[in-house]
Design an enzyme around this catalytic site. Sequence first.
Site, PDB file in Angstrom:
ATOM      1  N   GLY A  37      39.538  46.226  29.005  1.00 16.96           N
ATOM      2  CA  GLY A  37      38.601  45.500  29.788  1.00 16.96           C
ATOM      3  C   GLY A  37      39.350  44.850  30.998  1.00 16.96           C
ATOM      4  N   GLU A  91      43.686  38.953  31.106  1.00 16.29           N
ATOM      5  CA  GLU A  91      42.509  39.206  30.255  1.00 16.29           C
ATOM      6  C   GLU A  91      41.122  39.386  31.379  1.00 16.29           C
ATOM      7  OE1 GLU A  91      41.042  40.368  27.823  1.00 16.29           O
ATOM      8  OE2 GLU A  91      41.942  39.740  25.922  1.00 16.29           O
ATOM      9  N   ASP A  92      40.165  40.143  30.506  1.00  5.84           N
ATOM     10  CA  ASP A  92      38.787  40.260  31.201  1.00  5.84           C
ATOM     11  C   ASP A  92      38.011  39.144  30.819  1.00  5.84           C
ATOM     12  OD1 ASP A  92      38.637  41.090  28.483  1.00  5.84           O
ATOM     13  OD2 ASP A  92      37.321  42.736  28.954  1.00  5.84           O
ATOM     14  N   ASP A  95      36.580  34.818  24.554  1.00  5.37           N
ATOM     15  CA  ASP A  95      35.330  34.685  23.955  1.00  5.37           C
ATOM     16  C   ASP A  95      35.810  33.681  22.751  1.00  5.37           C
ATOM     17  OD1 ASP A  95      32.419  35.424  23.392  1.00  5.37           O
ATOM     18  OD2 ASP A  95      33.552  36.207  21.580  1.00  5.37           O
ATOM     19  N   LYS A 123      34.036  32.037  27.805  1.00  7.76           N
ATOM     20  CA  LYS A 123      32.980  31.608  27.467  1.00  7.76           C
ATOM     21  C   LYS A 123      33.333  30.511  26.540  1.00  7.76           C
ATOM     22  CE  LYS A 123      30.476  36.064  26.524  1.00  7.76           C
ATOM     23  NZ  LYS A 123      30.288  36.871  25.464  1.00  7.76           N
ATOM     24  N   VAL A 145      28.140  39.812  29.011  1.00  4.72           N
ATOM     25  CA  VAL A 145      28.436  40.263  30.274  1.00  4.72           C
ATOM     26  C   VAL A 145      29.236  41.658  30.378  1.00  4.72           C
ATOM     27  CG1 VAL A 145      28.404  37.675  31.442  1.00  4.72           C
ATOM     28  CG2 VAL A 145      30.769  38.998  30.540  1.00  4.72           C
ATOM     29  N   ASP A 151      32.632  45.659  29.375  1.00  2.89           N
ATOM     30  CA  ASP A 151      31.591  46.830  28.921  1.00  2.89           C
ATOM     31  C   ASP A 151      30.843  46.199  27.785  1.00  2.89           C
ATOM     32  OD1 ASP A 151      33.746  46.596  26.631  1.00  2.89           O
ATOM     33  OD2 ASP A 151      32.780  48.134  25.806  1.00  2.89           O
ATOM     34  N   ARG A 157      31.446  49.262  32.578  1.00  2.94           N
ATOM     35  CA  ARG A 157      32.902  48.838  33.190  1.00  2.94           C
ATOM     36  C   ARG A 157      32.936  48.994  34.590  1.00  2.94           C
ATOM     37  NH1 ARG A 157      36.065  47.950  28.881  1.00  2.94           N
ATOM     38  NH2 ARG A 157      36.152  49.315  27.090  1.00  2.94           N
TER      39      ARG A 157
END
Length: 174
Positions: A37, A91-92, A95, A123, A145, A151, A157
């Site tokens: 990601g 990191e993307d 969570d 998040k 998202v 993705d 992506r």
Amino acid sequence: MLIGEAKIAARVAALAEQIDRESAGMDELVVVPVLRGAFIFAADLTRRLRTPCAVDFVALASYQGAVSSGAVRLVMDLRSDIAGRHVLIVEDIVDSGRTLAYLAGLLRSRGPASLRTCTLTHKAARQEVAAPLDYVGFEIPDRWVVGYGLDYQDRFRTLPYIGVVEPDDAALPR
Ligand code: IMP
Ligand code: MG
């Protein structure tokens, strides 16, 4: 659409400036994007950094589709030794925080000179596990998202912006 291209570009530039400022005196960073990601974010972020950097990748997996299995797996390890070096994990999204907590623990055990983390999105409402967050691009709501590397079941992506998947979108043809 949640975050447009121009807003992402401006935030990435600001993050790079902040990281550069706070890396004063470091001869080199080892930037560690988390595959898959983070590949687009990391490509843009690293090209904005003025601090010299090496780039090495890890691949982690924790999710099957939108449902967390809870467990984090190391799918591909670094190729380089990070002992005594300044590491920046990229990191993307954070969570639950499990992926980043796991990776930070793993890399810290290898004795880097310093370890920092940079995530494009966070998040906060979903975080369950404490994870070190040094640089955060955007705080986002509790929605799924996609785009700019993120993705949904390996789709979306390559969208240039960050969007939210509505329940009906998942049925769209590829
Ligand atoms: P965590 O371990 O729960 O923090 O989850 C991190 C991983 O879950 C990320 O690296 C993503 O692969 C995935 N993930 C969590 N939320 C989203 C989302 O909204 N869109 C895309 N991927 C997500
Ligand atoms: Mg990820």
